[in-house]
Scaffold this motif. Structure first.
Motif, short mmCIF file in Angstrom:
data_model
loop_
_atom_site.label_atom_id
_atom_site.label_comp_id
_atom_site.label_asym_id
_atom_site.label_seq_id
_atom_site.Cartn_x
_atom_site.Cartn_y
_atom_site.Cartn_z
N GLU A 194 -1.02 6.26 11.14
CA GLU A 194 -0.34 6.69 9.89
C GLU A 194 1.39 6.45 9.01
O GLU A 194 0.98 6.00 8.02
N ILE A 195 2.25 5.48 10.03
CA ILE A 195 3.21 5.25 10.08
C ILE A 195 2.51 3.44 10.67
O ILE A 195 2.54 3.55 11.19
N ASP A 226 7.85 4.09 4.47
CA ASP A 226 8.18 3.78 5.83
C ASP A 226 7.41 3.35 6.78
O ASP A 226 5.97 2.96 6.63
N PHE A 227 7.73 2.64 8.02
CA PHE A 227 6.84 2.06 9.26
C PHE A 227 7.72 1.47 10.30
O PHE A 227 9.27 1.53 9.88
N VAL A 228 7.35 1.84 11.36
CA VAL A 228 8.25 1.89 12.60
C VAL A 228 8.79 -0.50 12.70
O VAL A 228 7.69 -0.89 13.13
N LEU A 229 9.99 -0.46 12.79
CA LEU A 229 10.08 -1.87 13.81
C LEU A 229 10.88 -2.23 14.85
O LEU A 229 11.59 -1.91 15.22
N ASP A 230 9.39 -2.53 15.27
CA ASP A 230 10.11 -3.25 16.42
C ASP A 230 10.25 -4.38 16.98
O ASP A 230 9.82 -5.21 15.87
N LEU A 337 1.97 -3.20 3.73
CA LEU A 337 1.93 -2.02 4.46
C LEU A 337 1.35 -0.65 3.85
O LEU A 337 0.64 0.19 4.46
N VAL A 338 0.39 -0.64 2.43
CA VAL A 338 0.20 0.09 1.61
C VAL A 338 -1.11 0.05 1.60
O VAL A 338 -2.29 0.79 1.56
N ASP A 339 -1.46 -1.69 1.95
CA ASP A 339 -3.61 -1.78 1.30
C ASP A 339 -3.16 -2.64 2.64
O ASP A 339 -3.57 -3.34 3.38
N ILE A 340 -4.09 -1.52 3.13
CA ILE A 340 -5.08 -1.76 5.37
C ILE A 340 -5.99 -2.76 4.64
O ILE A 340 -5.93 -3.54 5.86
#
Length: 378
Positions: A194-195, A226-230, A337-340
């Motif tokens: 999802e994110i 949104d995204f998680v930045l590892d 991020l948007v275009d899987i």
């Protein structure tokens, strides 16, 4: 038994990029020595368990102090004289200059590796511009040896050094980075999340571009993306370009990044990610993280610096952004991020490209071939 000696600044860098080639050289019948600044006893023991003979240079890696430089020259030349290698393989500028001088005086077979041109050739700071002139002249002088070979990670670096120094191009070769072991870094389709997770992995220095990713995260969150930045890597000590650990911890506490520290299993981090990002303005070679990401099948995004373009094919395996063009970075990161489906397609193409041109097997065979040529002809 022929003696091969790797001479390099840092133990971690040798283990990450050169260990496989060193072990392959042992398997090919060489006695292999490693001279570097061992900051970790564990790292040193792990290399010795593989059959390598280690020597601590205690080199002052970042210092430009002439007094420390003279100490480095004395200590390293003393070790080289004790080993008396048949081939010296020097990596990084300081090792290349000291090892080059030694091999010139004692007529040793020499290999110099350029793993990106670094700050000496890219910085506009006066001291680095002066160093660039001195280093260029020394490379030109060393290149007059018959038994010397220059290895570059990509064509741009080879062209620049050849044009600056007049090195005979027949004494040069391009090897695409350190390569990747395709058994450890094999294609795995990304998980739908999802994110999405964006991974930054590398030395924590400002010029690697982590701040641009943080600014991108903040800007895109305001736009509803949104995204998680590892963030995985390690703090670089005694480097003016180092990001302070306190700032990394502050970003982590505020939830801006997910701080993973130094990782010994990068393949798993990549597999758990959706996008790999490296907006570096540093004069890179071919960044290992981009090769590994491609092999596993992840879309990548990076600034067009050094050898990033050797592994990323723009708009086919990822996005190669004009250096420091933050608006374009923001735009293309949002697309990924948007275009899987697009990023999955990029990942599949990237994996094919990595298999075709970036396997560690090819890198090892080419490197050992250069050693064989030196031994046979000189």
């Amino acid at each position: 038994m022929k003696k091969l000696c790797f001479y390099i600044n840092s133990d971690w860098y040798f283990s990450l990029h050169w260990k496989e080639r060193a072990v392959a050289a042992i398997d090919s019948g060489y006695q292999v020595h490693v001279i570097c600044n061992f900051s970790s006893d564990d790292e040193r023991r792990s290399l010795e368990l593989l059959g390598l003979i280690t020597h601590n240079s205690n080199m002052s890696e970042q210092s430009l102090n002439p007094f420390f430089l003279m100490k480095d020259v004395y200590r390293s030349c003393k070790i080289l004289k004790e080993i008396s290698p048949d081939i010296i393989h020097c990596i990084t500028i300081k090792a290349c200059i000291i090892g080059g001088l030694y091999s010139k005086i004692y007529n040793k077979n020499l290999v110099l590796s350029f793993v990106g041109l670094g700050r000496v050739f890219s910085s506009e700071v006066i001291v680095y511009k002066l160093l660039k002139k001195i280093v260029t002249k020394l490379y030109a002088w060393i290149s007059k040896k018959k038994n010397v070979f220059f290895i570059f990670e990509h064509e741009n670096d080879r062209c620049e050094i050849v044009n600056r120094t007049g090195i005979d191009i027949n004494k040069t070769f391009v090897i695409n980075g350190a390569g990747v072991n395709l058994s450890d870094f094999n294609y795995v389709e990304e998980d739908d999340r999802e994110i999405p997770v964006v991974l930054f992995a590398g030395r924590l220095i400002w010029s690697k571009g982590l701040k641009d990713l943080i600014d991108a995260k903040i800007a895109l969150r305001e736009q509803g993306v949104d995204f998680v930045l590892d963030v995985a890597g390690f703090i670089v000590k005694n480097d003016p370009d180092s990001i302070p650990q306190s700032l990394i911890e502050d970003w982590s506490c505020k939830g801006i990044i997910r701080w993973l520290g130094k990782s010994n299993n990068v393949s798993e981090l990549i597999k758990k990610s959706n996008i790999i990002a490296l907006p570096s303005v540093y004069a890179e070679g071919v960044p290992r993280i981009l090769i590994e990401a491609a092999a596993i099948g992840r879309a990548t995004i990076a600034y067009d610096t050094g050898g990033c373009g050797s592994i990323i094919k723009n708009n086919e395996t990822g996005y190669l952004i004009e250096k420091s063009n933050f608006p374009e970075l923001l735009d293309k990161l949002q697309v990924l991020l948007v275009d899987i489906e697009l990023r999955k397609e990029f990942g599949k193409r990237a994996s094919i490209k990595a298999v075709d041109g970036f396997s560690s097997k090819k890198v090892i065979e080419t490197t050992l071939g250069i050693y064989k040529n030196l031994i046979a002809n000189y």
